[in-house]
Design a protein around this motif. Structure first.
Motif, mmCIF file in Angstrom:
data_model
loop_
_atom_site.group_PDB
_atom_site.id
_atom_site.type_symbol
_atom_site.label_atom_id
_atom_site.label_comp_id
_atom_site.label_asym_id
_atom_site.label_seq_id
_atom_site.Cartn_x
_atom_site.Cartn_y
_atom_site.Cartn_z
ATOM 1 N N SER A 8 0.833 -1.207 0.000
ATOM 2 C CA SER A 8 0.000 0.000 0.000
ATOM 3 C C SER A 8 0.867 1.258 0.000
ATOM 4 O O SER A 8 0.506 2.271 -0.609
ATOM 5 C CB SER A 8 -1.006 0.004 1.161
ATOM 6 N N SER A 9 2.048 1.187 0.624
ATOM 7 C CA SER A 9 2.976 2.324 0.588
ATOM 8 C C SER A 9 3.507 2.553 -0.827
ATOM 9 O O SER A 9 3.728 3.691 -1.235
ATOM 10 C CB SER A 9 4.151 2.087 1.531
ATOM 11 N N LEU A 10 3.711 1.465 -1.564
ATOM 12 C CA LEU A 10 4.136 1.605 -2.964
ATOM 13 C C LEU A 10 3.064 2.337 -3.762
ATOM 14 O O LEU A 10 3.371 3.195 -4.590
ATOM 15 C CB LEU A 10 4.395 0.229 -3.585
ATOM 16 N N GLY A 11 1.807 1.993 -3.505
ATOM 17 C CA GLY A 11 0.701 2.680 -4.174
ATOM 18 C C GLY A 11 0.694 4.165 -3.853
ATOM 19 O O GLY A 11 0.480 5.008 -4.739
ATOM 20 N N MET A 12 0.943 4.497 -2.586
ATOM 21 C CA MET A 12 0.999 5.912 -2.180
ATOM 22 C C MET A 12 2.144 6.628 -2.886
ATOM 23 O O MET A 12 1.986 7.747 -3.369
ATOM 24 C CB MET A 12 1.199 6.034 -0.662
ATOM 25 N N ALA A 13 3.315 5.984 -2.949
ATOM 26 C CA ALA A 13 4.473 6.582 -3.607
ATOM 27 C C ALA A 13 4.174 6.807 -5.092
ATOM 28 O O ALA A 13 4.538 7.841 -5.659
ATOM 29 C CB ALA A 13 5.708 5.692 -3.434
ATOM 30 N N MET A 14 3.479 5.840 -5.713
ATOM 31 C CA MET A 14 3.136 5.964 -7.127
ATOM 32 C C MET A 14 2.227 7.178 -7.341
ATOM 33 O O MET A 14 2.456 7.994 -8.220
ATOM 34 C CB MET A 14 2.425 4.675 -7.590
ATOM 35 N N ARG A 15 1.197 7.295 -6.502
ATOM 36 C CA ARG A 15 0.254 8.421 -6.633
ATOM 37 C C ARG A 15 0.939 9.757 -6.376
ATOM 38 O O ARG A 15 0.562 10.773 -6.941
ATOM 39 C CB ARG A 15 -0.941 8.234 -5.687
ATOM 40 N N ALA A 16 1.976 9.738 -5.544
ATOM 41 C CA ALA A 16 2.711 10.968 -5.237
ATOM 42 C C ALA A 16 3.762 11.281 -6.305
ATOM 43 O O ALA A 16 4.450 12.287 -6.231
ATOM 44 C CB ALA A 16 3.386 10.838 -3.872
ATOM 45 N N GLY A 17 3.891 10.393 -7.289
ATOM 46 C CA GLY A 17 4.873 10.611 -8.351
ATOM 47 C C GLY A 17 6.301 10.353 -7.914
ATOM 48 O O GLY A 17 7.248 10.901 -8.474
ATOM 49 N N LYS A 18 6.477 9.516 -6.896
ATOM 50 C CA LYS A 18 7.810 9.249 -6.337
ATOM 51 C C LYS A 18 8.272 7.825 -6.629
ATOM 52 O O LYS A 18 9.146 7.292 -5.952
ATOM 53 C CB LYS A 18 7.799 9.456 -4.812
ATOM 54 N N LEU A 19 7.671 7.215 -7.647
ATOM 55 C CA LEU A 19 8.003 5.838 -7.961
ATOM 56 C C LEU A 19 8.174 5.699 -9.467
ATOM 57 O O LEU A 19 7.378 6.240 -10.226
ATOM 58 C CB LEU A 19 6.859 4.934 -7.481
ATOM 59 N N ASP A 68 5.785 -10.567 -5.810
ATOM 60 C CA ASP A 68 6.014 -11.073 -7.161
ATOM 61 C C ASP A 68 5.538 -10.005 -8.143
ATOM 62 O O ASP A 68 4.967 -8.990 -7.738
ATOM 63 C CB ASP A 68 5.314 -12.428 -7.379
ATOM 64 N N ARG A 69 5.790 -10.227 -9.416
ATOM 65 C CA ARG A 69 5.509 -9.190 -10.421
ATOM 66 C C ARG A 69 4.042 -8.800 -10.453
ATOM 67 O O ARG A 69 3.714 -7.641 -10.698
ATOM 68 C CB ARG A 69 6.023 -9.615 -11.793
ATOM 69 N N ASP A 70 3.175 -9.753 -10.177
ATOM 70 C CA ASP A 70 1.741 -9.481 -10.178
ATOM 71 C C ASP A 70 1.355 -8.562 -9.017
ATOM 72 O O ASP A 70 0.637 -7.585 -9.194
ATOM 73 C CB ASP A 70 0.981 -10.815 -10.087
ATOM 74 N N GLN A 71 1.870 -8.871 -7.820
ATOM 75 C CA GLN A 71 1.579 -8.046 -6.638
ATOM 76 C C GLN A 71 2.124 -6.630 -6.812
ATOM 77 O O GLN A 71 1.462 -5.658 -6.454
ATOM 78 C CB GLN A 71 2.204 -8.670 -5.393
ATOM 79 N N LEU A 72 3.335 -6.509 -7.349
ATOM 80 C CA LEU A 72 3.931 -5.184 -7.547
ATOM 81 C C LEU A 72 3.100 -4.365 -8.527
ATOM 82 O O LEU A 72 2.827 -3.191 -8.291
ATOM 83 C CB LEU A 72 5.383 -5.305 -8.048
ATOM 84 N N GLY A 73 2.682 -4.985 -9.619
ATOM 85 C CA GLY A 73 1.861 -4.285 -10.599
ATOM 86 C C GLY A 73 0.539 -3.818 -10.006
ATOM 87 O O GLY A 73 0.149 -2.655 -10.154
ATOM 88 N N LYS A 74 -0.140 -4.732 -9.307
ATOM 89 C CA LYS A 74 -1.438 -4.393 -8.696
ATOM 90 C C LYS A 74 -1.296 -3.249 -7.692
ATOM 91 O O LYS A 74 -2.140 -2.370 -7.620
ATOM 92 C CB LYS A 74 -2.022 -5.612 -7.980
ATOM 93 N N ILE A 76 0.593 -0.739 -7.688
ATOM 94 C CA ILE A 76 0.737 0.591 -8.278
ATOM 95 C C ILE A 76 -0.265 0.842 -9.410
ATOM 96 O O ILE A 76 -0.170 1.822 -10.139
ATOM 97 C CB ILE A 76 2.188 0.839 -8.773
ATOM 98 N N GLY A 77 -1.223 -0.074 -9.547
ATOM 99 C CA GLY A 77 -2.285 0.121 -10.527
ATOM 100 C C GLY A 77 -1.834 -0.043 -11.968
ATOM 101 O O GLY A 77 -2.338 0.609 -12.873
ATOM 102 N N LYS A 78 -0.869 -0.929 -12.185
ATOM 103 C CA LYS A 78 -0.340 -1.175 -13.538
ATOM 104 C C LYS A 78 -0.313 -2.684 -13.785
ATOM 105 O O LYS A 78 -0.486 -3.463 -12.867
ATOM 106 C CB LYS A 78 1.106 -0.651 -13.639
#
Length: 118
Positions: A8-19, A68-74, A76-78
């Motif tokens: 969920s922190s990765l998702g936040m970073a993505m939305r903040a443009g920091k990923l 895994d690649r699936d979890q990482l993609g999900k 960050i919404g990709k």
């Protein structure tokens, strides 16, 4: 199912443009000193893992092998993602903290110079 704090922190970073994501883009960020934390999927190929481990080691960037690649993609919404880099120090620290609670972090500083079998 409760979402993992690291994801969920990765998702936040993505939305903040920091990923950032993608092999070449992440490698460029590591070389330029912009990457604070690199996360590589546990199901990435051995060659990919070695390439990022070596590059992060050379430039002193923390590397985590997690999910895994699936979890990482999900997260960050990709679609599937094999490698991500966090470009913000605070997000990097927060995400690394969440990952280390799951003991999935391979901190480069701790493994440097400890080649096995030598």
């Amino acid at each position: 199912m409760k979402m993992n704090k690291g994801l969920s922190s990765l998702g936040m970073a993505m939305r903040a443009g920091k990923l950032i994501t993608g092999d070449e883009i992440v490698l460029k960020a590591v070389r330029k000193g912009e990457a604070q934390l690199v996360i590589i999927a546990g199901d990435a190929s051995p060659n990919t893992k070695k390439k990022f481990r070596d590059k992060c080691n050379t430039y002193g960037v923390q590397l985590a092998e997690a999910f895994d690649r699936d979890q990482l993609g999900k997260a960050i919404g990709k679609p599937e993602r094999v490698v991500l880099a966090v470009t913000d120090a605070k997000f990097g620290k927060m995400i690394a903290g969440h990952l280390s609670q799951n003991s999935e972090v391979d901190n480069i500083e701790q493994t440097t110079g400890q080649q096995q079998g030598q």
